[in-house]
Design an enzyme around this catalytic site. Structure first.
Site, PDB file in Angstrom:
ATOM      1  N   ASP A 137     107.281 212.013  13.653  1.00 51.28           N
ATOM      2  CA  ASP A 137     107.150 210.549  13.684  1.00 51.28           C
ATOM      3  C   ASP A 137     107.956 209.847  12.594  1.00 51.28           C
ATOM      4  O   ASP A 137     107.561 208.789  12.091  1.00 51.28           O
ATOM      5  CB  ASP A 137     105.666 210.134  13.583  1.00 51.28           C
ATOM      6  CG  ASP A 137     104.844 210.710  14.704  1.00 51.28           C
ATOM      7  OD1 ASP A 137     105.378 210.812  15.826  1.00 51.28           O
ATOM      8  OD2 ASP A 137     103.673 211.054  14.469  1.00 51.28           O
ATOM      9  N   LYS A 156     112.779 209.206  14.590  1.00 49.54           N
ATOM     10  CA  LYS A 156     113.947 209.856  15.192  1.00 49.54           C
ATOM     11  C   LYS A 156     114.409 209.083  16.424  1.00 49.54           C
ATOM     12  O   LYS A 156     115.596 208.930  16.672  1.00 49.54           O
ATOM     13  CB  LYS A 156     113.592 211.302  15.602  1.00 49.54           C
ATOM     14  CG  LYS A 156     113.161 212.177  14.448  1.00 49.54           C
ATOM     15  CD  LYS A 156     112.659 213.538  14.912  1.00 49.54           C
ATOM     16  CE  LYS A 156     111.380 213.501  15.693  1.00 49.54           C
ATOM     17  NZ  LYS A 156     110.173 213.121  14.943  1.00 49.54           N
ATOM     18  N   GLY A 172     106.530 211.775  20.848  1.00 48.18           N
ATOM     19  CA  GLY A 172     106.495 210.376  21.264  1.00 48.18           C
ATOM     20  C   GLY A 172     107.539 209.632  20.454  1.00 48.18           C
ATOM     21  O   GLY A 172     107.391 209.480  19.251  1.00 48.18           O
ATOM     22  N   HIS A 173     108.631 209.247  21.100  1.00 44.72           N
ATOM     23  CA  HIS A 173     109.744 208.618  20.391  1.00 44.72           C
ATOM     24  C   HIS A 173     109.860 207.160  20.827  1.00 44.72           C
ATOM     25  O   HIS A 173     110.128 206.874  21.993  1.00 44.72           O
ATOM     26  CB  HIS A 173     111.053 209.371  20.675  1.00 44.72           C
ATOM     27  CG  HIS A 173     111.023 210.795  20.205  1.00 44.72           C
ATOM     28  ND1 HIS A 173     112.007 211.702  20.474  1.00 44.72           N
ATOM     29  CD2 HIS A 173     110.111 211.468  19.457  1.00 44.72           C
ATOM     30  CE1 HIS A 173     111.703 212.870  19.922  1.00 44.72           C
ATOM     31  NE2 HIS A 173     110.547 212.747  19.300  1.00 44.72           N
ATOM     32  N   GLN A 230     109.421 216.479  16.912  1.00 43.41           N
ATOM     33  CA  GLN A 230     108.538 216.954  15.835  1.00 43.41           C
ATOM     34  C   GLN A 230     109.253 216.889  14.482  1.00 43.41           C
ATOM     35  O   GLN A 230     110.083 216.014  14.290  1.00 43.41           O
ATOM     36  CB  GLN A 230     108.019 218.368  16.142  1.00 43.41           C
ATOM     37  CG  GLN A 230     106.976 218.424  17.248  1.00 43.41           C
ATOM     38  CD  GLN A 230     107.542 218.386  18.653  1.00 43.41           C
ATOM     39  OE1 GLN A 230     108.451 219.114  18.980  1.00 43.41           O
ATOM     40  NE2 GLN A 230     107.008 217.539  19.503  1.00 43.41           N
TER      41      GLN A 230
HETATM   42  P1  GDP Z   1     109.622 209.599  16.195  1.00 38.92           P
HETATM   43  O1  GDP Z   1     108.588 210.446  16.836  1.00 38.92           O
HETATM   44  O2  GDP Z   1     110.256 210.273  15.016  1.00 38.92           O
HETATM   45  O3  GDP Z   1     110.663 209.087  17.161  1.00 38.92           O
HETATM   46  O4  GDP Z   1     108.854 208.318  15.612  1.00 38.92           O
HETATM   47  P2  GDP Z   1     107.729 207.451  16.376  1.00 38.92           P
HETATM   48  O5  GDP Z   1     108.416 206.638  17.410  1.00 38.92           O
HETATM   49  O6  GDP Z   1     106.603 208.304  16.790  1.00 38.92           O
HETATM   50  O7  GDP Z   1     107.206 206.554  15.191  1.00 38.92           O
HETATM   51  C1  GDP Z   1     108.059 205.734  14.467  1.00 38.92           C
HETATM   52  C2  GDP Z   1     107.567 204.290  14.582  1.00 38.92           C
HETATM   53  O8  GDP Z   1     108.232 203.509  13.610  1.00 38.92           O
HETATM   54  C3  GDP Z   1     107.872 203.605  15.887  1.00 38.92           C
HETATM   55  O9  GDP Z   1     106.811 202.764  16.222  1.00 38.92           O
HETATM   56  C4  GDP Z   1     109.148 202.803  15.598  1.00 38.92           C
HETATM   57  O10 GDP Z   1     109.260 201.659  16.425  1.00 38.92           O
HETATM   58  C5  GDP Z   1     108.907 202.401  14.188  1.00 38.92           C
HETATM   59  N1  GDP Z   1     110.089 202.214  13.318  1.00 38.92           N
HETATM   60  C6  GDP Z   1     111.274 202.854  13.349  1.00 38.92           C
HETATM   61  N2  GDP Z   1     112.025 202.536  12.271  1.00 38.92           N
HETATM   62  C7  GDP Z   1     111.282 201.654  11.556  1.00 38.92           C
HETATM   63  C8  GDP Z   1     111.490 200.971  10.332  1.00 38.92           C
HETATM   64  O11 GDP Z   1     112.492 201.136   9.649  1.00 38.92           O
HETATM   65  N3  GDP Z   1     110.488 200.118   9.921  1.00 38.92           N
HETATM   66  C9  GDP Z   1     109.351 199.937  10.627  1.00 38.92           C
HETATM   67  N4  GDP Z   1     108.442 199.103  10.144  1.00 38.92           N
HETATM   68  N5  GDP Z   1     109.112 200.597  11.766  1.00 38.92           N
HETATM   69  C10 GDP Z   1     110.060 201.445  12.224  1.00 38.92           C
HETATM   70  P1  IMO Z   2     107.419 213.552  17.385  1.00 42.71           P
HETATM   71  O1  IMO Z   2     108.598 214.138  18.124  1.00 42.71           O
HETATM   72  C1  IMO Z   2     103.802 214.253  15.025  1.00 42.71           C
HETATM   73  C2  IMO Z   2     101.559 217.941  15.866  1.00 42.71           C
HETATM   74  C3  IMO Z   2     100.176 217.764  16.479  1.00 42.71           C
HETATM   75  C4  IMO Z   2      99.460 218.966  15.875  1.00 42.71           C
HETATM   76  C5  IMO Z   2     100.556 220.033  15.884  1.00 42.71           C
HETATM   77  C6  IMO Z   2     100.498 220.995  17.066  1.00 42.71           C
HETATM   78  O2  IMO Z   2     106.881 212.309  17.981  1.00 42.71           O
HETATM   79  O3  IMO Z   2     107.710 213.474  15.926  1.00 42.71           O
HETATM   80  P2  IMO Z   2     101.087 220.670  19.650  1.00 42.71           P
HETATM   81  O4  IMO Z   2     100.518 219.739  20.678  1.00 42.71           O
HETATM   82  O5  IMO Z   2     102.546 220.533  19.446  1.00 42.71           O
HETATM   83  O6  IMO Z   2     100.683 222.109  19.872  1.00 42.71           O
HETATM   84  O7  IMO Z   2     100.344 220.243  18.265  1.00 42.71           O
HETATM   85  O8  IMO Z   2     101.792 219.340  15.900  1.00 42.71           O
HETATM   86  N1  IMO Z   2     102.660 217.277  16.595  1.00 42.71           N
HETATM   87  C7  IMO Z   2     103.255 216.147  16.191  1.00 42.71           C
HETATM   88  N2  IMO Z   2     102.987 215.324  15.149  1.00 42.71           N
HETATM   89  N3  IMO Z   2     104.850 213.996  15.830  1.00 42.71           N
HETATM   90  C8  IMO Z   2     105.150 214.802  16.861  1.00 42.71           C
HETATM   91  O9  IMO Z   2     106.253 214.647  17.622  1.00 42.71           O
HETATM   92  C9  IMO Z   2     104.317 215.924  17.098  1.00 42.71           C
HETATM   93  N4  IMO Z   2     104.308 216.902  18.028  1.00 42.71           N
HETATM   94  C10 IMO Z   2     103.306 217.721  17.691  1.00 42.71           C
HETATM   95  O10 IMO Z   2      99.585 216.559  16.079  1.00 42.71           O
HETATM   96  O11 IMO Z   2      99.125 218.726  14.547  1.00 42.71           O
HETATM   97 MG    MG Z   3     106.585 210.366  17.387  1.00 45.17          MG
END
Ligand code: GDP
Ligand code: IMO
Ligand code: MG
Length: 426
Positions: A13, A16, A40-41, A222
């Site tokens: 999270d 990316k 979840g991206h 991840q």
């Molecule tokens: P990922 O799994 O690495 O793609 O990240 P996620 O999408 O799960 O979580 C990142 C969250 O941060 C999302 O809700 C993005 O919209 C948000 N986001 C991305 N860059 C920034 C930033 O620079 N500032 C803020 N406040 N939010 C951001």
């Molecule tokens: P993105 O790509 C954050 C965590 C789960 C759990 C562990 C194992 O959005 O960064 P799994 O279902 O993969 O067997 O769970 O890994 N986990 C993540 N945490 N971001 C993710 O993906 C994750 N994908 C798995 O919460 O702790």
């Molecule tokens: Mg994510």
């Protein structure tokens, strides 16, 4: 060569998705190399929010070809839903291809994920319950069904027969119910028919693309410390999010990888169980969660929040042979008077190895000045308050890794590129 790996440098999270969307506009190929819909991206463009779980976040660029590579865990039902949702939401999407080597996630994987988590009791991992662990277990056990098998009805039928019989016995043993072969086959056969046109020999296509010097962006899911080999085992996922996973998961060899950029938040979060030395279980942790809206994209769980762990980040730079860092969410830290970062694990000079080692880590924290300004509108480095600049310089100096990009808000436009040369090469 113009190849770039985007890898999560922490526990996932890190944003990316946003970065892959931004850089995807410059790429000819965007390749997701590991994991499944446990990811979840989020991509925010104006008033539209896209949540990608299986599709590469580059899919919104119509000139780029998106690949779901062999290292992935693909839930066909989830993929079709996501594809339909994205087609309805976007003005257009790029071409999609799926490797025949990618493994398929079935309902028995999801059921077993749930049953196994329950059976672990106090030692549960806190998985996303998307069946990812049980699917990769099948891959290692050599009973998995791959996309190439899945789209050939006779082969699919025969393989499913064999494996379902075994899984049904396992599920019953763990207190679950059996799944009917006919129902499962009929439902999934329809998904296979829908997905068949996307299954292509992506390994050969990528090999040619590398030879031609096309820009290829490898999208990690991840994060480094969720890696099966390099993470905080056993609190990890079952795949290889690290940069090495980009070669294993796609068939592009290590010498064909030019740059690796690690995405890190300006603090740390983690979802699920497992060690987290800099976790804040106090008001500041709550403030970061509130200001950053830190709730899981996939499961909605509150993310655990804490200070930036530079010891872990430096290790991530090493494990991934990082060319540079992408530091995100700097805007979220605004309004905290004094920031802390972890610069040592007390009484240790090596990285913890086991669950027991990690549990004993006591972080040494250093204080840095915070800032109060809203920085979301900054366009260039010079627009940033000196406290932000010092924070970034401290990270670079400690990790001995240059900051290539800063992110100061969720929108595409809230991105400051400091080192274009570290992206596709000069
Ligand atoms: P990922 O799994 O690495 O793609 O990240 P996620 O999408 O799960 O979580 C990142 C969250 O941060 C999302 O809700 C993005 O919209 C948000 N986001 C991305 N860059 C920034 C930033 O620079 N500032 C803020 N406040 N939010 C951001
Ligand atoms: P993105 O790509 C954050 C965590 C789960 C759990 C562990 C194992 O959005 O960064 P799994 O279902 O993969 O067997 O769970 O890994 N986990 C993540 N945490 N971001 C993710 O993906 C994750 N994908 C798995 O919460 O702790
Ligand atoms: Mg994510």
């Amino acid at each position: 060569m113009s190849t770039l790996v985007i890898v999560g440098a922490q526990w996932g999270d890190e944003a990316k998705g946003k970065i892959v969307d931004v850089l995807g506009s410059q790429a000819k190929w965007v390749v997701r190399y590991s994991g499944g819909n446990n990811a979840g991206h989020t991509v925010i463009i104006g008033d539209k929010t896209y949540k990608f779980q299986l599709l590469p976040a580059g899919i919104l660029h119509q000139n780029a070809i998106s690949i779901l590579a062999g290292g992935m865990a693909i839930c066909p039902k989830g993929l079709i839903e996501e594809l339909d949702r994205t087609l309805a939401q976007a003005d257009g999407i790029g071409e999609l291809m799926i490797s025949p080597a990618a493994h398929v996630v079935f309902p028995y994987h999801r059921k077993l994920d749930e049953l196994e988590e329950g059976a672990r009791g106090d030692h549960s991992i806190g998985t996303t319950r998307r069946g990812i662990g049980p699917m990769y277990t099948d891959k290692v056990q050599r009973i998995g069904i791959r996309m190439g098998d899945f789209v050939q009805p006779d082969i699919f039928r025969e393989k499913l027969h064999r494996v379902l019989d075994f899984k049904n016995r396992l599920m019953t043993l763990l207190g679950g119910e059996e799944i009917s072969f006919d129902d499962l086959f009929d439902e999934y056969q329809a998904y296979a028919t829908r997905l068949k046109p996307y299954v292509r020999d992506t390994e050969s296509l990528l090999a040619r693309a590398v030879k031609s010097g096309d820009r290829i962006l490898f999208e990690g899911a991840q994060g480094t410390f969720l890696d099966l080999d390099h993470g905080t085992y056993p609190y990890v996922t079952s795949s290889h999010p690290t940069a090495g996973g980009a070669t294993l998961g796609t068939g592009v060899g290590p010498r064909a990888i030019q740059n690796v950029l690690g995405v890190c938040k300006s603090y740390t979060t983690r979802v699920g169980e497992g060690p987290f030395p800099t976790e804040l279980t106090n008001e500041i942790g709550d403030q970061i969660r509130r200001q950053g809206n830190e709730f899981g994209t996939v499961t909605g769980r509150p993310r655990r929040c804490g200070w930036l762990d530079l010891v872990a980040l430096r290790h991530a730079c090493q494990i991934n042979s990082m060319s540079g860092l992408i530091i995100t969410r700097l805007d979220v830290l605004s309004g905290i008077d004094e920031l802390q970062v972890c610069t040592a694990y007390q009484n240790r000079d090596t990285m913890p190895y086991s669950r027991e080692d990690w549990a004993e880590v006591v972080p040494s924290l250093e204080s840095l000045s915070g800032w109060y300004e809203d920085i979301q509108g900054a366009k260039v480095w010079e627009d940033l308050p000196s406290a932000v600049q010092n924070y970034v310089r401290f990270i670079e100096s400690f990790t001995e890794t240059p900051a290539a990009i800063l992110s100061i808000g969720p929108d595409r436009s809230q991105t400051i590129i400091l080192r274009p040369d570290l992206i596709w090469g000069s």
